[in-house]
Design an enzyme around this catalytic site. Structure first.
Site, PDB file in Angstrom:
ATOM      1  N   ALA A 139       0.891  -1.153   0.107  1.00 57.14           N
ATOM      2  CA  ALA A 139       0.042   0.084   0.047  1.00 57.14           C
ATOM      3  C   ALA A 139       0.828   1.075   0.088  1.00 57.14           C
ATOM      4  O   ALA A 139       1.748   1.331   0.869  1.00 57.14           O
ATOM      5  CB  ALA A 139      -1.109  -0.080   1.188  1.00 57.14           C
ATOM      6  N   ALA A 192       0.702   5.446   0.014  1.00 55.22           N
ATOM      7  CA  ALA A 192      -0.012   6.600   0.180  1.00 55.22           C
ATOM      8  C   ALA A 192       0.543   7.904  -0.080  1.00 55.22           C
ATOM      9  O   ALA A 192       1.895   7.861  -0.560  1.00 55.22           O
ATOM     10  CB  ALA A 192      -0.872   6.548   1.646  1.00 55.22           C
ATOM     11  N   SER A 193       0.084   9.069   0.302  1.00 59.55           N
ATOM     12  CA  SER A 193       0.857  10.122  -0.025  1.00 59.55           C
ATOM     13  C   SER A 193       1.995  10.563   0.882  1.00 59.55           C
ATOM     14  O   SER A 193       3.155  10.968   0.111  1.00 59.55           O
ATOM     15  CB  SER A 193      -0.296  11.512   0.442  1.00 59.55           C
ATOM     16  OG  SER A 193      -0.617  11.499   1.711  1.00 59.55           O
ATOM     17  N   ASP A 247      -8.120  10.435  10.914  1.00 57.98           N
ATOM     18  CA  ASP A 247      -7.905  10.282   9.633  1.00 57.98           C
ATOM     19  C   ASP A 247      -8.768   8.966   8.961  1.00 57.98           C
ATOM     20  O   ASP A 247      -7.995   8.120   8.609  1.00 57.98           O
ATOM     21  CB  ASP A 247      -6.513  10.165   9.281  1.00 57.98           C
ATOM     22  CG  ASP A 247      -6.090  10.333   7.600  1.00 57.98           C
ATOM     23  OD1 ASP A 247      -6.982  10.679   6.929  1.00 57.98           O
ATOM     24  OD2 ASP A 247      -5.059  10.275   7.324  1.00 57.98           O
ATOM     25  N   LYS A 251       5.965   0.803   7.898  1.00 56.65           N
ATOM     26  CA  LYS A 251       5.682   1.896   7.224  1.00 56.65           C
ATOM     27  C   LYS A 251       6.701   2.902   7.090  1.00 56.65           C
ATOM     28  O   LYS A 251       7.720   3.027   8.246  1.00 56.65           O
ATOM     29  CB  LYS A 251       4.646   2.728   8.176  1.00 56.65           C
ATOM     30  CG  LYS A 251       4.042   3.927   7.426  1.00 56.65           C
ATOM     31  CD  LYS A 251       2.846   4.364   8.347  1.00 56.65           C
ATOM     32  CE  LYS A 251       2.412   5.836   7.567  1.00 56.65           C
ATOM     33  NZ  LYS A 251       1.130   6.571   8.467  1.00 56.65           N
ATOM     34  N   ALA A 257       3.730   8.009   2.841  1.00 53.05           N
ATOM     35  CA  ALA A 257       4.682   6.945   3.179  1.00 53.05           C
ATOM     36  C   ALA A 257       4.066   5.576   2.444  1.00 53.05           C
ATOM     37  O   ALA A 257       2.911   5.657   1.954  1.00 53.05           O
ATOM     38  CB  ALA A 257       4.519   6.369   4.836  1.00 53.05           C
ATOM     39  N   GLN A 258       4.835   4.545   2.605  1.00 55.29           N
ATOM     40  CA  GLN A 258       4.044   3.263   2.089  1.00 55.29           C
ATOM     41  C   GLN A 258       4.242   2.020   3.059  1.00 55.29           C
ATOM     42  O   GLN A 258       5.196   2.154   3.884  1.00 55.29           O
ATOM     43  CB  GLN A 258       4.740   2.912   0.600  1.00 55.29           C
ATOM     44  CG  GLN A 258       6.260   2.358   0.660  1.00 55.29           C
ATOM     45  CD  GLN A 258       6.901   2.397  -0.750  1.00 55.29           C
ATOM     46  OE1 GLN A 258       6.395   3.113  -1.693  1.00 55.29           O
ATOM     47  NE2 GLN A 258       7.674   1.534  -0.776  1.00 55.29           N
TER      48      GLN A 258
END
Length: 532
Positions: free
Chosen positions: A154, A156-157, A315, A175, A159-160
């Site tokens: 996965a 995201a903006s 979030d 992460k 981190a991954q």
């Protein structure tokens, strides 16, 4: 339940976040122009699909913008084009896209689905680069902590996430922050600060939205999100809160445990979350999954955290939620945490309870006492305006309510009564928007008010009901006794003392009376469950 709002102390509005100067105004302005150009090239500023709906005087501007659209703006649906534009613009814009993606009821299912990839399906950076980031942050080789380390699952903006296995066999999620993301966030926030200042100066209706305070609140949250050590602490704190609430029967959400050996400034390691990510279409098709109960649990878990503990996951979109049967939730990504003081928690509960009980006078009074509405307006008139908003919605199925129209009406009312954006409530409002969107994606006819009622009613009875009144009275009496005791030990020196006769000091009799009252109140409190 009586007039409970009278027990709310008037609030002094907190000072707005300190204004941070734009570091490089020229660069920020050029970047803003670049943002506009990217949106135009993607035909996302005034999409051709909505041009016929625009006022006639605006259409010619939209047609002019369409002429400058590039190849990327000629293909795909509006949501796909906007998502690509946001991805190009960077982390700050992606965060906005994630919120928009939760509101299919406002922007349409197709539009929200097209933006959904911004939640956790962005382009990942190479696994070798992730390993280097981990080694720099933790100060040791990846193999020293992980028996196995896999490619990103996965992205995201900011981190991954990578799957990994610890030496003891536990599966974990690692992460890792994107390389250079701090610089991109700083640049984006600089441009947002400039845009806010321009809005305040040239767009009068935008001033009551406090754009600068809004930007600084978001900036603070993003800056905290860029330190994985702080996110680890937030994850641990929220897990404790969720576990306590779960034990009390008030929350069906949990969080994975932190693996502290795998935590650094740019790295966070958590135990693997059970279930299926809610961005996966297969999540809601799991055997035995109760989608209606799951929608209720999303709302109730958020309200329990906010009302009972004053600390909540801020979030909560599908990219940060996992689910499994029958209706269990696991939250991840704790970079943004919202906090509410006792006053804000009470205002929130009173306002929600007012809508649930259709007591618009109460809702209006709370708004005035909290300082949300300037005192020059009339409480009765504001209550009338709230009734105009609430009555068409209460009791209706979600599919029968136009959220776009409702939000428009609320915006008109806030303008009519000079209501300004409250910086301390920004994360709360943002999270409520996301949570309601998640619930409606699970169940288009979800009743937000019915899901909220058990949590709000429990809080009202516990914090503002008879038991709470007795408890507060006891605390006040105890505080008075302590003050009197200190006064007795250190009596003030009188200017002139004339002794005529020996008497028992008045404070002793008063203290005895207070002690008797305290004991009586304590007895009533202990017997109250039997009384009610």
């Amino acid at each position: 339940m009586g007039d409970l709002s009278r027990r709310i102390d008037p609030a002094t509005p907190p000072p707005p976040p300190a204004t941070v100067p734009v570091r490089r105004p020229v660069d920020a302005f050029v970047r803003l122009l670049g943002w506009g150009w990217v949106l135009v090239r993607h035909d996302a500023l005034a999409p051709r699909e909505i041009t016929p709906l625009l006022p006639i005087w605006v259409r010619w501007i939209a047609h002019l913008l369409h002429a400058f659209a590039g190849r990327e703006g000629r293909d795909g649906r509006p949501g796909q084009r906007l998502g690509k534009a946001f991805e190009h613009l960077g982390p700050v814009a992606i965060k906005l896209g994630q919120v928009l993606a939760t509101r299919a009821d406002i922007f349409g299912v197709e539009f929200a689905r097209d933006l959904g990839r911004l939640k956790d399906a962005l382009e990942p950076f190479p696994v070798d680069q992730a390993r280097r980031e981990i080694e720099r942050s933790l100060g040791r080789p990846v193999e020293a902590l992980f028996a196995d380390f896999g490619p990103s699952v996965a992205a995201a903006s900011l981190a991954q996430a990578h799957p990994a296995t610890l030496a003891d066999g536990r599966k974990v999620a690692v992460k890792v922050l994107r390389p250079g993301v701090e610089r991109r966030v700083a640049q984006g926030l600089d441009s947002m600060r400039l845009a806010a200042r321009l809005a305040v100066k040239f767009v009068a209706p935008a001033r009551r939205l406090e754009p600068s305070a809004f930007v600084e609140t978001i900036a603070r949250a993003l800056q905290l999100e860029l330190d994985m050590r702080l996110e680890a602490a937030a994850a641990s704190e929220l897990k404790d809160i969720m576990d306590k609430a779960r034990a009390d029967g008030g929350c069906r959400m949990t969080a994975p445990a932190v693996v502290w050996d795998g935590v650094g400034k740019r790295v966070l390691t958590l135990e693997w979350a059970p279930g299926v990510a809610m961005t996966d279409p297969a999540a809601v098709e799991q055997p035995g999954l109760d989608r209606n109960a799951l929608a209720d649990h999303v709302v109730q878990a958020f309200l329990t955290q906010a009302l009972d503990y004053g600390t909540f996951h801020a979030d909560l979109h599908e990219g940060n939620l996992f689910c499994h049967a029958p209706a269990e939730l696991t939250a991840i990504d704790f970079g943004i945490v919202g906090r509410l003081g006792p006053s804000e928690r009470r205002y929130l509960a009173e306002i929600l309870w007012g809508f649930l009980s259709r007591d618009y006078d109460r809702i209006a009074r709370v708004h005035f006492e909290a300082g949300y509405v300037p005192p020059e307006h009339a409480v009765e008139t504001f209550a009338q305006a709230l009734r105009a908003v609430g009555e068409p919605v209460i009791g209706k199925q979600a599919s029968q309510v136009s959220m776009g129209r409702l939000l428009g009406q609320l915006f008109e009312i806030t303008a009519l009564f000079d209501m300004h954006l409250r910086p301390e409530l920004i994360l709360l409002q943002k999270t409520m928007v996301s949570v309601e969107g998640v619930a409606r994606r699970l169940n288009p006819d979800h009743d937000l008010w019915a899901a909220s009622q058990p949590v709000v009613e429990r809080w009202i009875r516990r914090e503002l009901g008879p038991q709470a009144q007795i408890r507060d009275a006891i605390e006040e009496l105890r505080a008075t006794l302590k003050a009197l005791s200190r006064l007795a030990q250190n009596p003030p020196e009188p200017a002139t003392v004339v002794v005529r006769e020996v008497r028992t000091p008045a404070w002793v009799g008063f203290g005895v009376a207070l002690a008797v009252a305290t004991a009586g109140a304590a007895l009533v409190l202990s017997l109250w469950p039997a009384i009610v």
